[in-house]
Design an enzyme around this catalytic site. Structure first.
Site, PDB file in Angstrom:
ATOM      1  N   SER A  51       0.801  -1.223   0.000  1.00  0.00           N
ATOM      2  CA  SER A  51       0.000   0.000   0.000  1.00  0.00           C
ATOM      3  C   SER A  51       0.837   1.280   0.000  1.00  0.00           C
ATOM      4  O   SER A  51       0.315   2.340  -0.319  1.00  0.00           O
ATOM      5  CB  SER A  51      -0.924   0.008   1.225  1.00  0.00           C
ATOM      6  N   ASP A  93      -2.221   8.589   7.869  1.00  0.00           N
ATOM      7  CA  ASP A  93      -3.152   7.723   8.595  1.00  0.00           C
ATOM      8  C   ASP A  93      -2.336   6.820   9.526  1.00  0.00           C
ATOM      9  O   ASP A  93      -1.136   7.025   9.664  1.00  0.00           O
ATOM     10  CB  ASP A  93      -4.048   6.960   7.593  1.00  0.00           C
ATOM     11  N   HIS A 145       0.445   5.047   7.006  1.00  0.00           N
ATOM     12  CA  HIS A 145       1.107   5.581   5.812  1.00  0.00           C
ATOM     13  C   HIS A 145       1.553   7.025   5.979  1.00  0.00           C
ATOM     14  O   HIS A 145       0.830   7.844   6.551  1.00  0.00           O
ATOM     15  CB  HIS A 145       0.149   5.495   4.612  1.00  0.00           C
TER      16      HIS A 145
END
Ligand SMILES: *[C@@H]1O[C@H](CO)[C@@H](O)[C@H](O)[C@H]1NC(C)=O
Ligand SMILES: *[C@@H]1O[C@H](CO)[C@@H](O)[C@H](O)[C@H]1NC(C)=O
Ligand SMILES: *[C@@H]1O[C@H](CO)[C@@H](O)[C@H](O)[C@H]1NC(C)=O
Length: 371
Positions: free
Chosen positions: A39, A332, A335
């Site tokens: 991600s 977040d 990340h």
């Protein structure tokens, strides 16, 4: 550039033979960009999967104007790096139906949120494309490239292209550091044995990438996963909201072996030019000196909900979003923000050998590879 790409597509259909000249002019001689990973670099592949690991909802992508599937407020590290090399376009996700035709000659992004080196990693999220399957997808792209420009030019395109692989964090977080879920694995397999399993699997994967024609391969190590808001929140409660020691130690144990692996492969795979990117070091430095980089918080994510540092619940439509996104290292619980990604990208592009070894991405892009 998008005009030239679509021009290339039209012309390519008419005269396969002339495409190369036009498309090279269109891409300003920037090497193609093939992106593998999780991600941290997913550009929207998971939008097309049945998974809990998704980011195509608000407020993700707020600095794009709308969510794209990227797990941050704006661009990822690979987006920023490729633009800095001169590209007008961001490398498109493999699973997007629009990633078709001669567009692929500029590169493709195979990264998938929740994925890892090991096939079992990320199972709790549902569907994800793990590194083995990302390599299968690249093998398909490679056949398509041969279809567009022929075997000889395809080999040349692939060996001049930049490959980057950003993976491994999920293998650690899912199997060792997620409360409840990880407890079985932790009891059965020691961290040493687990890290060795990851390295031996990754050796086969990087070797396969080389066998598919890749030569310039940037391997990104695991960052300080003990310092992400999720770990600060879920670790030993007596540690307050400091970095969690164990995940960082395990990441360092892995990174040490990864550097040796990269040097080994670089030596044994003829003509390969591997580089080892020490993102652990870069991010750790940003966290230590966050205020001198202009950040106000290195612990609390910009997009947060509840908890000591807002690290337990993923960023979503009901979260609070900070006023000034450029003041937060983390977007977040997992990340970095685009602001942090810009600093990391700059150091990968132009950093010295302690950030990225033996050459940085600009130097790697300019290397001439003959075989
Ligand atoms: C992982 O899955 C891929 C298919 O995506 C398969 O080819 C590979 O053999 C699997 N690896 C292991 C170790 O099971
Ligand atoms: C890879 O090999 C080249 C020589 O072919 C060398 O210049 C470079 O330092 C090596 N890189 C690594 C990571 O060992
Ligand atoms: C960051 O802090 C370390 C010591 O904690 C220091 O050695 C280093 O020079 C600092 N870097 C910057 C960019 O301020």
């Amino acid at each position: 550039m998008s005009f030239l790409v679509s021009l290339c597509q039209v012309i390519a259909l008419l005269f396969l033979f002339f495409t190369e000249i036009l498309c090279l002019a269109g891409s300003k001689n920037i090497p193609a960009n093939f992106v593998f990973g999780d991600s941290l670099v997913d550009a929207g592949n998971n939008n097309y999967l049945a998974t809990l690991s998704k980011a195509n909802y608000d407020p993700n992508g707020i600095d794009f104007g709308s969510p794209t599937g990227r797990f941050t407020n704006g661009r990822t590290i690979v987006d920023i790096v490729y633009q800095a090399l001169g590209s007008d376009e961001l490398t498109p996700p493999y699973l997007a139906p629009t990633t078709r035709g001669s567009l692929i000659l500029n590169g493709v992004n195979y990264a998938s949120g929740g994925s890892g080196i090991l096939n079992s990693t990320g199972k709790l999220f549902g569907e994800r494309v793990n590194v083995d399957a990302q390599l299968d997808n690249f093998a398909t792209t490679r056949q398509d490239i041969i279809f567009w420009i022929g075997e000889f030019d395809a080999a040349k395109l692939v060996r001049s292209a930049i490959f980057s692989v950003t993976t491994g964090s999920n293998d650690l977080i899912n199997n060792y550091f997620t409360p409840v879920v990880s407890s079985v694995q932790r009891k059965v397999v020691s961290p040493e044995v687990f890290v060795d399993t990851m390295i031996s699997r990754f050796r086969l994967q990087l070797t396969r990438l080389y066998q598919l024609g890749a030569r310039k391969i940037a391997v990104i190590n695991i960052g300080p996963v003990g310092c992400i808001p999720f770990s600060r929140e879920s670790s030993d409660p007596t540690a307050g909201n400091e970095c969690s020691v164990e995940p960082n130690e395990m990441a360092q144990m892995y990174n040490l072996k990864l550097k040796t692996l990269v040097e080994d492969l670089n030596r044994s795979l003829h003509g390969s030019r591997f580089v080892y990117a020490d993102v652990f070091r870069i991010v750790y430095d940003i966290l230590q000196n966050y205020s001198s980089y202009g950040f106000e918080s290195e612990k609390i994510p910009c997009c947060s909900l509840v908890g000591k540092v807002g690290g337990l619940i993923p960023c979503g439509p009901t979260s609070k979003v900070c006023m000034d996104r450029s003041k937060y290292v983390f977007w977040d619980p997992y990340h970095p923000s685009e602001a942090a990604n810009i600093i990391i990208a700059r150091r990968l592009l132009s950093g010295d050998t302690s950030d990225i070894f033996p050459v940085n991405i600009r130097q790697l892009a300019n290397l001439k590879i003959n075989a």
